[in-house]
Scaffold this active site. Structure first.
Site, short mmCIF file in Angstrom:
data_model
loop_
_atom_site.label_atom_id
_atom_site.label_comp_id
_atom_site.label_asym_id
_atom_site.label_seq_id
_atom_site.Cartn_x
_atom_site.Cartn_y
_atom_site.Cartn_z
N TYR A 31 0.83 -1.20 0.00
CA TYR A 31 0.00 0.00 0.00
C TYR A 31 0.86 1.25 0.00
CZ TYR A 31 -3.59 3.34 1.45
OH TYR A 31 -4.44 4.42 1.52
N LYS A 47 1.02 4.33 -2.82
CA LYS A 47 0.72 5.73 -2.53
C LYS A 47 1.94 6.63 -2.74
CE LYS A 47 -3.58 5.14 -1.78
NZ LYS A 47 -4.59 5.70 -2.72
#
Length: 254
Positions: A151, A155
């Site tokens: 994740y 990002k």
């Protein structure tokens, strides 16, 4: 102020949570809303809510990870003033607990999905001579978050892409910024807690809330308010910036 009258806004993942809040607020400010969403029932419910409040909008069933499907949707819309790249998925695990399949799954939606929408939207914005793009990054792009390897990777890529697009399309009057939220209380969070911590949900919710120095999670409407400003004409002097909206997470957790 902050009127979006006569503007066409495309919001990915607009069927729930932050995306839904952005879609509803942008519609109230006068934009015609196009939601790109895999969950067509949820997207149609949001569009129904928009129309019941005298707004305009349409839902489009598409997987942002599939470029041709995305391009087809954008070409059908024809004109795009605002793009909000909000669609995203999560994964819990450090490097050793992130399989190749896990990494590919996160990359395809969070990174490639945003790229596909940028790839489809930017030519339309160039043809119109202007545009505003907002990408949803995260505090995970800026600080180390435990067990969020894939994740965080995705990002960080969102942040970098935002800066690149902002630089490359200055002459085309296309602005590009990103938002980096901390934890926001959405149905996704409730589902995550219920799935992973079924026996101590209240304790985990309190722990996650207190990880923000301000003492609580953010609300989708608060993220939507910042998104509205950055996509409005009032923010015409702002491009190439990431805005943490994090209850002090990045700067005050010491």
């Amino acid at each position: 102020m902050f009127s979006l009258k006569n503007k066409i806004a495309v919001i990915t993942g607009g069927g729930s949570g932050i995306g839904k809040a952005i879609a509803l607020l942008f519609a109230r400010q006068g934009a015609t809303i196009h939601i790109i969403e895999l969950n067509t029932d949820a997207a149609n419910d949001v569009i129904t809510e928009i129309k019941s409040a005298s707004g305009n909008g349409q839902a489009h069933a598409a997987n942002v990870a599939e470029q041709q499907s995305v391009v087809n949707v954008f070409n059908a819309i024809g004109k795009v003033d605002i793009l909000v790249n909000n669609a995203g998925i999560a994964h819990v695990g450090n490097l050793e607990r992130t399989s190749e399949a896990d990494l590919d799954r996160i990359y395809n939606v969070n990174v490639k999905g945003a790229y596909n929408c940028l790839f489809a939207a930017v030519p339309l914005m160039k043809a119109a001579g202007k545009g505003a793009i907002l990408n949803m990054a995260s505090i995970a792009a800026h600080v180390g978050i435990s067990d969020r390897f894939a994740y965080s990777m995705s990002k960080g890529a969102i942040y970098a892409m935002s800066m690149s697009v902002a630089r490359d399309y200055l002459a085309d009057n296309i602005r590009c910024n990103s938002i980096s939220p901390a934890r926001v209380h959405t149905p996704f969070v409730d589902g995550f807690i219920a799935k992973n911590y079924p026996d101590n949900q209240a304790e985990i919710f309190a722990k996650l809330s207190k990880s923000q120095p301000i003492g609580r999670m953010g609300q989708p409407d608060e993220i939507a308010a910042l998104a509205l400003y950055l996509c409005s004409d009032e923010a015409s002097f702002i491009t190439g910036v990431d805005y943490p909206i994090d209850g002090g997470f990045i700067t005050l957790n010491n």
